[in-house]
Structure formats: structure tokens, C-alpha cells
Scaffold this active site. Structure first.
Site, PDB file in Angstrom:
ATOM      1  N   GLU A  78       2.073   3.515   5.986  1.00  0.00           N
ATOM      2  CA  GLU A  78       0.991   3.626   4.539  1.00  0.00           C
ATOM      3  C   GLU A  78       0.878   4.962   3.696  1.00  0.00           C
ATOM      4  O   GLU A  78       1.214   4.871   2.645  1.00  0.00           O
ATOM      5  CB  GLU A  78      -0.639   4.214   5.251  1.00  0.00           C
ATOM      6  CG  GLU A  78      -1.146   2.856   5.843  1.00  0.00           C
ATOM      7  CD  GLU A  78      -0.196   2.675   7.488  1.00  0.00           C
ATOM      8  OE1 GLU A  78       0.043   3.002   7.912  1.00  0.00           O
ATOM      9  OE2 GLU A  78      -0.459   1.301   7.565  1.00  0.00           O
ATOM     10  N   HIS A 132     -11.478   2.193  14.690  1.00  0.00           N
ATOM     11  CA  HIS A 132     -11.092   0.648  13.883  1.00  0.00           C
ATOM     12  C   HIS A 132     -12.209   1.110  13.427  1.00  0.00           C
ATOM     13  O   HIS A 132     -12.756  -0.726  12.785  1.00  0.00           O
ATOM     14  CB  HIS A 132     -10.828  -0.954  14.661  1.00  0.00           C
ATOM     15  CG  HIS A 132      -9.216  -0.254  15.024  1.00  0.00           C
ATOM     16  ND1 HIS A 132      -8.774  -1.950  15.757  1.00  0.00           N
ATOM     17  CD2 HIS A 132      -8.538   0.508  14.625  1.00  0.00           C
ATOM     18  CE1 HIS A 132      -7.380  -1.464  15.843  1.00  0.00           C
ATOM     19  NE2 HIS A 132      -7.084  -0.067  15.003  1.00  0.00           N
TER      20      HIS A 132
END
Length: 322
Positions: free
Chosen positions: A57, A127
Site C-alpha cells: 500500500e 477490519h
């Protein structure tokens, strides 16, 4: 009139921008597989402008910054919201400051797209977070559409903006459908909220998918309280004038926010309202508790920390009775 889903609205916005501007391209992990249906069909239509990235990322986020500085308009898709925390420095301290540091000579038009933020049953603390308040606090343009129409309009505006913009798309909203004619879809300016339901007794400012929960509550208690529901649509820039006009009509305010309580969006809205707006009763907020970050994968515990309709009803009743 056809029904348009939130996810399809995002797909159409991307398609329209890519058709209209050859500098727009999409990159991210699994974008060619269209895991969230946002990039469905784009690999066939724009094979050279849909880039599958490695699991890095920080690497591809910096790549997007460089591409934007070179004149492109990248859209970076992240599959899980916590990945934004890995690239916070790249977005907030690099991409978002280049224009200022260059005296306006360098534009960095990057859109960071999160198609599925917030609570997912049993996905646990890593998450199921909703970190939009972090980016708004750091001065990054931050939007969170609640409807398909807004998802389309705000994403198109984000892509056209010359500054970095983070677009949070709440998981509970992705499957929502809306009656809308495609010809009526259009870009929506940042920093302009909307009154979703007029009322006279109390303003409920709801963020993201909680707009729909607030509308349901407003209808359920309509016989006892007249609730005005206000959707800011973007958190930075924020439509303070629109909220002030709503509070001027009602005199009372409740904030319904999916972020954590401490230093959250709800806290900022209440502080500004207390300082600058006419309130006839102390305002309240309904948020996640700060302990939300330590919840594991137990669905019952996970659900318990989510802002609820019952909490909103209690807050509304307390403000109206004050």
C-alpha cells in the site's frame, strides 16, 4: 424509473470520468477482479488504465502521488479501511501538503476510494473501523456519501478536484438502491450538505449510512417529535452554514456518528454548535464508544459497540425534554 445501487453508482462515476478524461486511471489490489463491484467491466473497457498492484500500500500510494504530480488523475482503491492507516503519512503529510509547499505550483489530484468501510459482522477491530475523522482532522478533503446519487456525484467531484480526496463508502450502504434517472445524475460540490427530512423540534446530523437509520427513527417517532435529518455529505470541507440554518429552525441538535466518541466528528460538531449556533438545549451525540478499538471477532460484542436506533431515540428524547 430504474433503481440504482450504491455500488453501481460508484461504477458509473468511474466509467464516466474515465471516458471523459484519459488522465483518469484506477489502481489497487484486486481491482481487476472487482471484489466490491466498483470496477466491474473497467478492465475490458480501459485495459491500460486499470492497474493491478502488489501488496504494498505504501508503494502504490506514493506511486499515485507521483502520477498526479505528473498530470494524471489516479483513483486508488483500498479493500479494507484500516489500510489507510498504513498510508496516513503518504496521504496527509505528503500528497496533501505538496500544493501548499510548492506555493500552488504543484497539483496532486488523487482520489482514495474506500468501497466498504465501517462495521462488518465478525470482522473484528482491525477490519470494522471507520477512520474518516482522522483525515478530516488532518485537513484532507473527506467525503462520505449516504445514497447512490451522492456516491455518484461526490466521486466524480473528488476525481476532478485538484487536491487529494478520501471517499469513504460505508459497507451497509453498498447494496442500497435508489430510484433515479441516469440523466439526472451529476457531480455534487464538496462542502454542501442536504436536509434529508425537514423538521421543527430537533436536528439530527447523521453521517454516512446512519442517515438512513436516522430517517427511520424520525418516521417512527414522528407523532411525538418532529425530527429534521441533516446529511453533511462531506466532513472536510464541512457545511457549517447548512447545519447552522437547520439548528436555527429547531434549536436542538443530536449527532449520529459512526466514529469513536473521543476527538471524533461528533465532538467537533457539538463544540462548534455550542460556540456558534443558537441552541435552546444542550446537544448530544451518539457514537461508537472509545472501547470499540479493542473488540475482537465476537459478533455479539462487535454489534454492541455500533451506534443504534435505540440510542438515537433516547438522545432525541433527552434533548427535546431539556
Amino acid at each position: 424509473m430504474p433503481k440504482l445501487s450504491y455500488a453501481k453508482a460508484l461504477n458509473r462515476a468511474l466509467t464516466d470520468e474515465m471516458e471523459g478524461d484519459p488522465d483518469v486511471f484506477v489502481l489497487g489490489e484486486d481491482v481487476k477482479f472487482a471484489l466490491n463491484n466498483v470496477t466491474t467491466g473497467l478492465a475490458d473497457r480501459f485495459p491500460d488504465r486499470l492497474l493491478e498492484t502488489p501488496l504494498s500500500e505504501q508503494g502504490f500510494t506514493n506511486f499515485a502521488t507521483g502520477a498526479a504530480m505528473a498530470g494524471k488523475r489516479p483513483v486508488v482503491e483500498y479493500q479494507i479501511p484500516f489500510l489507510l492507516l498504513l498510508v496516513l503519512e503518504q496521504i496527509a503529510n505528503q500528497a496533501n501538503k505538496f500544493r501548499l509547499m510548492s506555493g500552488g505550483q504543484v497539483r496532486v489530484p488523487v482520489t482514495y476510494l474506500l468501497p466498504g468501510t465501517g462495521w462488518r459482522p465478525g470482522w473484528g477491530a482491525q477490519h470494522s473501523d471507520q477512520p474518516y475523522g482522522v483525515f478530516a482532522h488532518l485537513g484532507v478533503k473527506t467525503v462520505i456519501p449516504a445514497t447512490a446519487t451522492d456516491a455518484y456525484g461526490l466521486l466524480r467531484t473528488a476525481i476532478r478536484d485538484d487536491d487529494p480526496v478520501v471517499v469513504f463508502c460505508p459497507m451497509p450502504a453498498l447494496t442500497l438502491r435508489e430510484d433515479v434517472a441516469y440523466a439526472d445524475l451529476a457531480p455534487i460540490p464538496l462542502g454542501v450538505g442536504r436536509v434529508c427530512r425537514p423538521g421543527t423540534d430537533v436536528t439530527v446530523l447523521a453521517v454516512g449510512h446512519l442517515v438512513h437509520e436516522a430517517l427511520t427513527v424520525a418516521e417512527e417517532i414522528a407523532d411525538e417529535v418532529s425530527v429534521e435529518v441533516f446529511d453533511p455529505r462531506s466532513l472536510h470541507p464541512f457545511d457549517w452554514a447548512g447545519l447552522a440554518a437547520s439548528v436555527e429552525r429547531t434549536g436542538r441538535l443530536v449527532v449520529f456518528d459512526d466514529g469513536n466518541r473521543f476527538c471524533g466528528v461528533g465532538a467537533e460538531v457539538l463544540a462548534t454548535a455550542a460556540e456558534e449556533m443558537r441552541l435552546v438545549a444542550p446537544p448530544k451525540r451518539v457514537t461508537r464508544p472509545d472501547a470499540a478499538v479493542v473488540v475482537g471477532c465476537a459478533p455479539e460484542l462487535d454489534l454492541a459497540v455500533q451506534p443504534s436506533r435505540a440510542q438515537l431515540v433516547a438522545a432525541i428524547q433527552a434533548v427535546v425534554k431539556s
